[in-house]
Structure formats: C-alpha cells, structure tokens
Enzyme design. Structure first.
Site, PDB file in Angstrom:
ATOM      1  N   THR A   5       0.815  -1.212   0.000  1.00  0.00           N
ATOM      2  CA  THR A   5       0.000   0.000   0.000  1.00  0.00           C
ATOM      3  C   THR A   5       0.846   1.259   0.000  1.00  0.00           C
ATOM      4  O   THR A   5       1.990   1.248   0.447  1.00  0.00           O
ATOM      5  CB  THR A   5      -0.974   0.001   1.208  1.00  0.00           C
ATOM      6  OG1 THR A   5      -1.761   1.192   1.150  1.00  0.00           O
ATOM      7  CG2 THR A   5      -0.254  -0.049   2.539  1.00  0.00           C
ATOM      8  N   ARG A   6       0.254   2.340  -0.547  1.00  0.00           N
ATOM      9  CA  ARG A   6       0.911   3.646  -0.497  1.00  0.00           C
ATOM     10  C   ARG A   6      -0.075   4.693   0.027  1.00  0.00           C
ATOM     11  O   ARG A   6       0.132   5.886  -0.101  1.00  0.00           O
ATOM     12  CB  ARG A   6       1.447   4.063  -1.877  1.00  0.00           C
ATOM     13  CG  ARG A   6       0.541   3.755  -3.055  1.00  0.00           C
ATOM     14  CD  ARG A   6       1.022   4.418  -4.315  1.00  0.00           C
ATOM     15  NE  ARG A   6       0.338   5.671  -4.497  1.00  0.00           N
ATOM     16  CZ  ARG A   6      -0.787   5.813  -5.208  1.00  0.00           C
ATOM     17  NH1 ARG A   6      -1.348   4.786  -5.819  1.00  0.00           N
ATOM     18  NH2 ARG A   6      -1.351   7.002  -5.310  1.00  0.00           N
TER      19      ARG A   6
ATOM     20  N   HIS B 213      -8.016   2.692   5.920  1.00  0.00           N
ATOM     21  CA  HIS B 213      -9.259   2.980   6.634  1.00  0.00           C
ATOM     22  C   HIS B 213      -9.936   1.644   6.956  1.00  0.00           C
ATOM     23  O   HIS B 213      -9.383   0.589   6.703  1.00  0.00           O
ATOM     24  CB  HIS B 213     -10.143   3.908   5.790  1.00  0.00           C
ATOM     25  CG  HIS B 213      -9.442   5.205   5.466  1.00  0.00           C
ATOM     26  ND1 HIS B 213      -9.083   6.098   6.441  1.00  0.00           N
ATOM     27  CD2 HIS B 213      -8.970   5.705   4.302  1.00  0.00           C
ATOM     28  CE1 HIS B 213      -8.453   7.117   5.885  1.00  0.00           C
ATOM     29  NE2 HIS B 213      -8.361   6.906   4.590  1.00  0.00           N
TER      30      HIS B 213
ATOM     31  N   HIS C 205     -10.096  -1.140   4.312  1.00  0.00           N
ATOM     32  CA  HIS C 205      -8.821  -1.835   4.064  1.00  0.00           C
ATOM     33  C   HIS C 205      -8.549  -2.868   5.151  1.00  0.00           C
ATOM     34  O   HIS C 205      -8.082  -3.968   4.891  1.00  0.00           O
ATOM     35  CB  HIS C 205      -7.648  -0.850   4.047  1.00  0.00           C
ATOM     36  CG  HIS C 205      -7.783   0.218   3.029  1.00  0.00           C
ATOM     37  ND1 HIS C 205      -8.113   1.505   3.351  1.00  0.00           N
ATOM     38  CD2 HIS C 205      -7.636   0.184   1.697  1.00  0.00           C
ATOM     39  CE1 HIS C 205      -8.167   2.229   2.256  1.00  0.00           C
ATOM     40  NE2 HIS C 205      -7.883   1.458   1.235  1.00  0.00           N
TER      41      HIS C 205
ATOM     42  N   ARG D 180      -7.805  -4.146  -7.797  1.00  0.00           N
ATOM     43  CA  ARG D 180      -8.190  -3.453  -9.011  1.00  0.00           C
ATOM     44  C   ARG D 180      -7.189  -2.317  -9.205  1.00  0.00           C
ATOM     45  O   ARG D 180      -6.817  -1.640  -8.258  1.00  0.00           O
ATOM     46  CB  ARG D 180      -9.597  -2.873  -8.730  1.00  0.00           C
ATOM     47  CG  ARG D 180     -10.377  -2.514  -9.916  1.00  0.00           C
ATOM     48  CD  ARG D 180     -11.709  -1.916  -9.478  1.00  0.00           C
ATOM     49  NE  ARG D 180     -12.393  -1.368 -10.656  1.00  0.00           N
ATOM     50  CZ  ARG D 180     -12.109  -0.187 -11.156  1.00  0.00           C
ATOM     51  NH1 ARG D 180     -11.210   0.592 -10.578  1.00  0.00           N
ATOM     52  NH2 ARG D 180     -12.744   0.241 -12.240  1.00  0.00           N
TER      53      ARG D 180
END
Ligand code: PPS
Length: 689
Positions: free
Chosen positions: A315-316, A320, A323, A409
């Site tokens: 992740t970058r 929240h 996630h 996605r």
C-alpha cells in the site's frame, strides 16, 4: 528444463574462488592458516596470491609485522568481490552438472531439477535466508578505505532506494544494475538475458559527462547524498538507452503524464551504467528504525514465529476500515498471517507523506487480532507501472518471505494519461500476475471490494450485499474535501486515531500556512498595504506572520545583489524559498517586492503551492502616480539617469494577467486596500474573519 549454458570452471579457478572466499571471511589470517584452509602448499598459495593480485582481485599491502608469516595484509577489491560471486555461480553450476551425470548414471534418467537461476521453488522455503550483495564486515571496512581512490557517483533518491533493495536481496536474483543485454530483455519481454522473469529495468542512469570519464571494467563508488559510501559498481556496460522505447514497452506509452515516463525524460541521466554491485553498507534511516526490515530480517521473524503462510498487503495510502476488513478477510481466507508492507521510498507524487502514513498504519495495526498481523516498511521507489509493477511487487514480496500477495483493481495505477484516459485496464495487473504466478513463486489473493452496509452496520464484499441494502462510501476526493473544510469523517469510514493523524497533517485551510505575494512598481503602496495586512492578521492570531518586504530583504538576504534581470530573479527566488518554508510550517508569509517578471512569479507560485495557497496581489498603482508620489526621490534620480535599470522607467514590468486580487490605491485608504485583501483571504477559506 535444459541445463543452463553456464561457463565451465577450471580447477585453478576453483582454487581462486576458495582463496577469495577465505580472504573475505578471514582477511587477517596468516599465510600458513590460509594455505591450510585451502589445502595447498605455501608456494602454491603465493602463486595464487600473485595471480589474484595481478588480475586486480586482491590488494596486497605490507603490514610491517616482525613475524614473517604475518608480513602482508590482503584486501579483496570490488572486482575481487564480483569475481567471487561469478565463480560462486559457476562453481554451483559445475556441481549441478556433476550431480546430473551421477543421477543419470545411477537411474538412467535425466533429473528434473530446475536450474537455480530460474528456480522459484528455492524461494518457496520462505524461512531460508536469501543471498545479499554485502561483503563481510571486515572486507567492507577495507573497501571503504580503498574506495576513497575511486571515482564516485552521488546517487539520487530513487537510485538509493534501488541500491538498498539490490544489496539486501529485495531485488534477488539481480546482482547489480542491469547490463545492456539484461536491460533489453527486461524491456522487451520482462526477462533477464538468462530467461529469469524480471519486469522492471533497474538501471543506473548517469549524466553524459560522468559517463564519458568512465572506462569499462572500472570500479566506481556509489555514495548517498551526504557522500557516505554504500557500495561499488564494477562497470561492465555503458550505453545510451532509447528512452521512448523503454517508456512504450515498460509503461505502455511514451506520455509524460505517467510519473515514471516523466522521470525517465526529465530526471534520469542520458546514459546507463550496468554491472555487478558490491554492498558495503545499507543506507541509514533515522525514522521508524524498528519498523524497517531487510528480506532476511523478515524471513528470520517469520521463522521465529513459525509463520509459514504470509499474505502481503502492498500500500501507499492510509488504511481505513474497509482496508482493514479486506486485508483481514484475505488473510483468513488464505489461512495465513498478514504482513502490512507499505512503501515508504518513493510513491506517486501528491501522496500522503510516509511519516503521516506510518503513524496511521500503527493505529490500524492495533485493530487486528493479536499475533495475526505485523507491519514492515519497504523502502521501494515505485514506478506506478500497473501490471508490470504488480509482477515486480510479487517478486519483491517473495524475496521478503511472503507466500501470498493481495493484488487489487488497478494495482499501482498511475492515474490518467494526457488524453484523460486510464493508462491500464482495471484488471490488467491481476491478469499479468496470474499468468506469471508460478514463476513469481507467490500466490495472488484477489482484492475484495468491501463496502459498508448501513442496515447491517458492517462491511461486506460488494458482490455479496443483499439487494435493497443501503451501502455507504466516501471517495478519496470526498475525504480530501472533508479534511480541507474541517467536516466530519464518520467512524464507520475510518478509525478516530487515523482521522486524528490526517487532520494533524491536513488541517482545514483556515489553519494551514499560506503566502500573500504583493507585486507592483516602486512606491505603489505594496509595503504600506502589506504592513496593514500583517497587523490585521496578527490581531486575529492563530498563526505566525512574517513580512518579507522588498527593502528589508534587500538589506538582510540579498545585500550583494543589484537590479539586473539575473539579480532580481535571484532575489525573488530567495524570497520564494523563505516563503515556501514558512508556508510549509503553517505560518503566513507576506512578500512585498516589485517582482517585475511574470516567469519568476510563476516559478515562486509553483514552489509554494506544493505546501499551501499562493495569493498574488497586484498593487495596480500606475507608473505616473508612483512617479508623482516619488516618496523616496528615486524616480527623479532615475529620470536623470542617475539610477539605471529602474522599473517602469528604464526597466520592464510584466503586469500580472491573472492575480488572485488587484487593488487600486489612487484615492483609496490603505486600510480599505488591506481589508479588500483580507476579504479575499476569507473568501478562499484561508482566514475565518
Ligand atoms: S526586485 O526587482 O523585486 O528585485 O526589487 P526589490 O527587491 O523589490 O527592490 C526594490 C526596491 O529597491 C529600490 N530600488 C530600485 N527599484 C527598482 N529598480 C531599481 N533600479 C532600483 N534601485 C533601487 C526601490 O526603493 C525599491 O523599493 P520599493 O519598496 O519597491 O519602493
């Protein structure tokens, strides 16, 4: 699988290899000890040492010891270290051929063992250590000294990230920056010259000037921005790449709207250098030390905890609730533990800075059931290359000991191209990953799009929501708007701790820093209005206010400058720099120089706008009125030719075309002018009057 065409290794080479290995692990040993470790006579050892020294693999220096056997000190050169690695591969390949011969003799069958260079099964033991490019501590100390004589390349941030992962095994099986042959293979079909899957060109780009001074075969020192040596590169290849072809093949389009293509054309040097890297020391990180792990540190951690199946989440962005739900569910479905593996090197321009993100991640970490999940920071420089990037991320996660990876996605998507369309299809990354999954050696876990179902007060996969339910969502744009305007961010969307961190980083506009930039002729009233505005803002309180008036700056910051175009530009850029620092740190900067050139004003605007608002105020007093007022008597002197290059008289002034506000001062009170500016600030949400 055919036997790879690795070069044969002679017995002498094998001895040399063992000598290099011995000198690397015990550089202080006596000749007698080395000879006995190698099982050769002292005479033979001397001959070997001479060959090694003649080939530039070992440096022999006088130790001035009374003991004859301790008279010399040996240091492996960077070339020696590279040769040792080459020989290790060749030596292993020979052993494999021997094994295959024996196998065929005993069983009458060809063994089905996969060559090491193409083998992912070797990685599937996610607890075993992975090869690094570092030399031993003793050798690194010696190499550091030796490197003082080498030509140095000062790495830029992206290159430091790449070098770190090359050295610590994060980019295994790469042994250095790509050679031209490997580069061509990677660009064209995602494979190194030996056929190994590798989707991203990891190249050392340098300036033409630097490249001209390098000879093939030469070692260069690779240093960080403070000049600390991190490793060396034995240059085997130097070439000028076709960057447009690289952009087309790797990123899908030669379009500078893609951040990596923009980097390729506007930041990267014109020439690439390739060759093996010898690791001396990793770059030092002063932040979140405890959260940074090399591939081998993570593997050791998984080994210690007995974690066999690990799902990595790349992740970058801040995490929240959705996630947290999706990652936890992914790990549960795969019957695996979870590694939150955020990128803290370089991400997409405009992303939330990693300091803020890591504080957010730490808050989320507490929300997972104890002992199921861990987090480690990855100092990767992302390229936002969508499908290729996903495959690359998979290889990197495999190297870090993970067995699964969540691919969602539009994984590592760069956003829209210059025609306003997406660079990649939403599922391109997933399909490329799936195609190469076996070879990557990591299993893809589908990213479930989770939505909040209000009626059931819980998150559910979007495709499982019962018909007629009320689904709530807050987009990224909406989140940014709420932060900017200080509006509520509901608890169903994010954790209060995360929201608190984001609010600290992105306070509402009325609490952010900004710059008010007055421009106009000398004597137009800039300083007077700026002073009045400063006092009004100070009366309101809340943020520190600094006035950078033309005269004051000239006295304190730019006393050596005159009024040529070059000097005026320099003066304005200095003001811009100070204002950007003030803005960045949440203060209000009021600038009041003439700033006659539109180009320079635009450059300052760009510098400042990455930190906060830039409000250009054109004090539109005409030159005739300024000359009539002539408060300082300068116009008279300018007319008499006693002051040269005087703005409006003998020097140009570009009238601002589109300032945030234009104020007329003729027959208007200063107080009113300042109030007009204040109202503009209020309208922009910068102050709450
Ligand atoms: S610039 O062009 O923005 O760098 O100029 P600035 O730093 O604002 O300095 C302008 C003040 O310097 C005095 N001065 C001159 N102005 C214009 N042209 C020439 N040749 C010149 N020589 C001296 C002048 O008093 C300006 O002060 P302000 O406050 O603008 O009246």
């Amino acid at each position: 699988m055919p036997v790879p065409a690795l070069p044969e290794i002679t017995d002498e080479e094998e001895k040399l290899f063992r000598l290099l290995r011995q000198l690397d692990v015990a550089p202080e040993a006596s000749q007698r000890a080395i000879a006995s470790a190698l099982g050769v006579s002292l005479g033979h050892l001397n001959a070997l040492l001479k060959t090694a020294a003649d080939c530039g693999l070992v440096k022999i220096t006088d130790r001035q010891s009374a003991d004859r056997r301790q008279r010399f000190a040996y240091t492996i050169t960077t070339r020696g270290a590279a040769e040792k690695r080459r020989l290790t591969d060749a030596f292993l390949a020979r052993k494999r051929r021997e094994y295959e011969r024996l196998h065929a003799e005993l069983t009458g069958q060809t063994p089905t063992i996969v060559p090491i260079t193409q083998r992912t099964t070797v990685m599937q033991n996610n607890h075993a250590p992975i090869p690094e490019l570092f030399v031993s501590y003793e050798s690194s100390q010696k190499l550091k000294k030796e490197a003082a004589e080498l030509q140095s390349w000062d790495l830029i941030p992206r290159q430091i990230c790449d070098l770190e992962l090359l050295m610590n095994g994060g980019f295994h099986p790469l042994k250095g920056f790509l050679t031209e042959e490997d580069y061509n293979g990677v660009v064209e079909n995602m494979r190194l010259a030996d056929g190994t899957l590798w989707p991203m060109p990891i190249t050392l780009d340098v300036s033409e000037k630097f490249a001209e001074g390098i000879e093939i075969g030469q070692d260069i020192a690779l240093r960080d921005q403070e000049g600390v040596i991190l490793g060396t590169l034995t240059v085997t290849d130097r070439w000028t790449p076709d960057k447009s072809r690289e952009a087309e093949m790797v990123f899908g389009a030669d379009d500078i709207a893609h951040p990596a293509v923009n980097y390729l054309h506007h930041t990267a040097g014109k020439v690439y250098l390739g060759g093996p890297v010898t690791g001396i020391q990793p770059p030092v990180h002063y932040d979140f030390k405890m959260r940074r792990d090399t591939p081998n540190e993570l593997r050791a951690f998984f080994r210690k905890l007995g974690w066999r199946r690990i799902v990595a989440f790349q992740t970058r962005n801040p995490l929240h609730r959705a996630h947290q739900e999706l990652t936890f569910r992914a790990a549960k479905d795969a019957a695996a533990n979870l590694l939150i593996h955020p990128v803290v090197g370089l991400t997409k321009p405009g992303d939330v800075d990693h300091f803020t993100r890591v504080r957010c991640y730490e808050a989320v970490l507490d929300k997972y059931p104890a002992a199921t999940t861990t987090m480690s920071l990855l100092n990767l420089a992302m390229r936002m290359a969508g499908p290729r990037e996903a495959v690359w991320h998979g290889l990197i996660r495999r190297n870090h000991g993970c067995t699964h990876m969540i691919v969602g996605r539009d994984h590592a998507g760069p956003g829209k191209n210059s025609a306003g369309e997406e660079f990649y299809g939403p599922y391109d990354a997933q399909s490329l990953f799936r195609e190469h999954q076996e070879e990557i050696g990591i299993e893809m876990v589908d990213f479930k799009h989770m939505v909040y179902v209000e009626d059931r007060a819980q998150y559910e996969p979007a495709d499982e929501v019962a018909e007629g339910s009320t689904v709530l969502n807050i987009s990224g744009t909406e989140l940014r708007r709420r932060l900017r305007e200080g509006l509520e961010i509901p608890e169903w969307f994010s954790f209060p701790e995360v929201v608190r961190e984001l609010r600290r980083r992105y306070p509402p506009r009325s609490q952010q820093g900004f710059t008010v930039f007055f421009t106009g002729f000398s004597g137009s009233g800039k300083s007077t209005i700026a002073n009045a505005l400063m006092v009004k803002l100070m009366e309101m309180g809340g943020r520190p206010v600094t006035l950078l008036d033309g005269d004051i700056v000239r006295k304190n910051l730019s006393s050596e400058l005159g009024f040529s175009k070059e000097h005026r530009d320099l003066n304005i850029r200095r003001i811009g720099y100070v204002a950007s620092e003030i803005t960045k740190n949440g203060g209000i900067a009021i600038c009041a120089p003439i700033a006659p050139y539109a180009m320079t004003r635009r450059a300052v605007r760009e510098d400042i706008e990455s930190f906060g608002a830039f409000v250009e105020v054109h004090v539109a007093t005409s030159i005739e009125e300024c000359e009539r007022r002539d408060r300082k008597g300068l116009y008279k002197l300018a007319r008499e030719g006693k002051i040269k290059e005087f703005t409006g008289i003998s020097d140009p002034y570009d009238v601002p075309e589109d300032p945030e506000i234009r104020v007329e001062t003729e027959n208007v009170e200063v107080d009113h002018c300042a109030h007009q500016v204040l109202l503009k600030l209020e309208q922009m949400g910068l102050v709450a009057v």
